[in-house]
Design a protein around this motif. Structure first.
Motif, PDB file in Angstrom:
ATOM      1  N   GLY A  92      -5.048  49.530  -4.600  1.00 24.30           N
ATOM      2  CA  GLY A  92      -4.550  50.166  -3.393  1.00 24.30           C
ATOM      3  C   GLY A  92      -5.544  51.210  -2.921  1.00 24.30           C
ATOM      4  O   GLY A  92      -6.250  51.830  -3.724  1.00 24.30           O
ATOM      5  N   ASP A  93      -5.630  51.437  -1.622  1.00 24.88           N
ATOM      6  CA  ASP A  93      -6.541  52.450  -1.097  1.00 24.88           C
ATOM      7  C   ASP A  93      -6.095  53.854  -1.496  1.00 24.88           C
ATOM      8  O   ASP A  93      -6.909  54.767  -1.578  1.00 24.88           O
ATOM      9  N   ASN A  94      -4.806  54.039  -1.725  1.00 26.17           N
ATOM     10  CA  ASN A  94      -4.273  55.304  -2.226  1.00 26.17           C
ATOM     11  C   ASN A  94      -4.316  55.218  -3.753  1.00 26.17           C
ATOM     12  O   ASN A  94      -3.317  54.955  -4.418  1.00 26.17           O
ATOM     13  N   ALA A 115       0.580  50.739  -7.732  1.00 24.48           N
ATOM     14  CA  ALA A 115       0.772  49.815  -8.866  1.00 24.48           C
ATOM     15  C   ALA A 115       0.044  48.519  -8.528  1.00 24.48           C
ATOM     16  O   ALA A 115       0.605  47.612  -7.915  1.00 24.48           O
ATOM     17  N   ASP A 116      -1.214  48.433  -8.923  1.00 22.51           N
ATOM     18  CA  ASP A 116      -2.068  47.322  -8.543  1.00 22.51           C
ATOM     19  C   ASP A 116      -2.529  46.568  -9.789  1.00 22.51           C
ATOM     20  O   ASP A 116      -1.792  46.493 -10.777  1.00 22.51           O
ATOM     21  N   SER A 117      -3.732  46.009  -9.777  1.00 23.65           N
ATOM     22  CA  SER A 117      -4.190  45.201 -10.916  1.00 23.65           C
ATOM     23  C   SER A 117      -4.358  46.025 -12.181  1.00 23.65           C
ATOM     24  O   SER A 117      -4.451  45.468 -13.271  1.00 23.65           O
ATOM     25  N   ARG A 118      -4.379  47.340 -12.065  1.00 23.30           N
ATOM     26  CA  ARG A 118      -4.374  48.183 -13.252  1.00 23.30           C
ATOM     27  C   ARG A 118      -3.051  48.072 -13.997  1.00 23.30           C
ATOM     28  O   ARG A 118      -2.963  48.390 -15.181  1.00 23.30           O
ATOM     29  N   VAL A 119      -2.022  47.621 -13.282  1.00 26.32           N
ATOM     30  CA  VAL A 119      -0.668  47.507 -13.858  1.00 26.32           C
ATOM     31  C   VAL A 119      -0.265  46.047 -14.024  1.00 26.32           C
ATOM     32  O   VAL A 119       0.230  45.635 -15.079  1.00 26.32           O
ATOM     33  N   ILE A 120      -0.486  45.234 -12.989  1.00 24.98           N
ATOM     34  CA  ILE A 120       0.020  43.852 -12.984  1.00 24.98           C
ATOM     35  C   ILE A 120      -1.039  42.836 -13.394  1.00 24.98           C
ATOM     36  O   ILE A 120      -0.731  41.651 -13.532  1.00 24.98           O
ATOM     37  N   GLY A 121      -2.283  43.274 -13.589  1.00 27.94           N
ATOM     38  CA  GLY A 121      -3.353  42.344 -13.940  1.00 27.94           C
ATOM     39  C   GLY A 121      -3.950  41.684 -12.712  1.00 27.94           C
ATOM     40  O   GLY A 121      -3.541  41.927 -11.573  1.00 27.94           O
ATOM     41  N   SER A 122      -4.936  40.837 -12.945  1.00 29.38           N
ATOM     42  CA  SER A 122      -5.579  40.129 -11.840  1.00 29.38           C
ATOM     43  C   SER A 122      -4.616  39.107 -11.244  1.00 29.38           C
ATOM     44  O   SER A 122      -3.676  38.649 -11.893  1.00 29.38           O
TER      45      SER A 122
END
Length: 229
Positions: free
Chosen positions: A176-178, A183-190
């Motif tokens: 995410g830009d923010n 909650a992005d790929s750091r959380v849900i993976g690729s």
């Protein structure tokens, strides 16, 4: 039954229109409201974005079945996709392509060993909820020649560091830009390619529906029909 058949016959033109609109939204183009702050400052809550569902693949309507690949996703694209974790529809930016090594150090994105430049830093007050304002550091990040706005929220606890991750074949790494509220790929993976819904390329309309003084609805005309960079 006769009454139902008569009603359907009387409104068949409108019913055909609704079916055509539903098919259009599931196969060609879609519009999605932005419900969260994860893409600030690029996108804001109250934006409604236009999504091109034919940007990458032609799919069987209502499924993830790819009938025909049309183009390759690019680093820097803002895309909607179904979360591989729970199926929730999300909107994020592609930062890692298949085979890329992605890592982060103190909030700085590193791709294939090269730190992505951040320039023009400025400080702003960011309202997260009515009455809660935090410092936001905004800058422009360059993703291989595609600059875009991003921001960090130093007061929040966030995952700003992780070691090198190689993006699997057919997958994409999203951020995410923010950066400190996403909650992005750091959380849900690729994200597998088949989970991509389409590319968001323009804000259709926008309204400020949550101001500092509570709930309200004020059109943001300056954002209408604006491109998403």
């Amino acid at each position: 039954m006769n009454t139902l058949l008569h009603t359907l016959k009387a409104h068949r033109g409108f019913i055909v229109f609704l079916l055509g609109l539903a098919l259009f939204r599931t196969a060609v183009a879609d519009w999605n409201p932005i419900p969260s702050a994860s893409m600030r400052p690029t996108l804001r809550e109250g934006d409604v974005v236009l999504v091109n569902r034919l940007a990458y693949d032609l799919k069987l309507p209502l499924t993830d079945v790819v009938l025909l690949p049309l183009a390759e996703p690019r680093r820097g694209d803002v895309v909607t996709f179904s979360s591989p974790a729970d199926g929730t529809r999300l909107i994020k930016r592609i930062v890692g392509l298949p085979g890329d090594r992605v890592e982060m150090r103190d909030g700085h994105l590193i791709l294939n060993g090269h730190a992505q430049a951040q320039a023009g830093a400025s400080r702003h007050g960011e309202t997260l909820t009515p009455g809660w304002v935090v410092d936001a550091l905004r800058s422009t990040e360059d993703l291989g020649g595609r600059p875009h706005a991003m921001q960090a929220l130093p007061a929040l606890h966030a995952r700003r560091d992780f070691g090198a991750i190689t993006v699997p074949a057919g997958h994409y790494f999203m951020l995410g830009d923010n950066r400190d509220l996403s909650a992005d790929s750091r959380v849900i993976g690729s994200v597998p390619r088949e989970k991509l819904i389409g590319r968001a390329h323009r804000v259709l309309v926008s309204a400020d529906w949550l101001g500092e003084d509570g709930w309200r609805l004020a059109p943001r005309f300056e954002r209408w029909a604006s491109p998403i960079l």
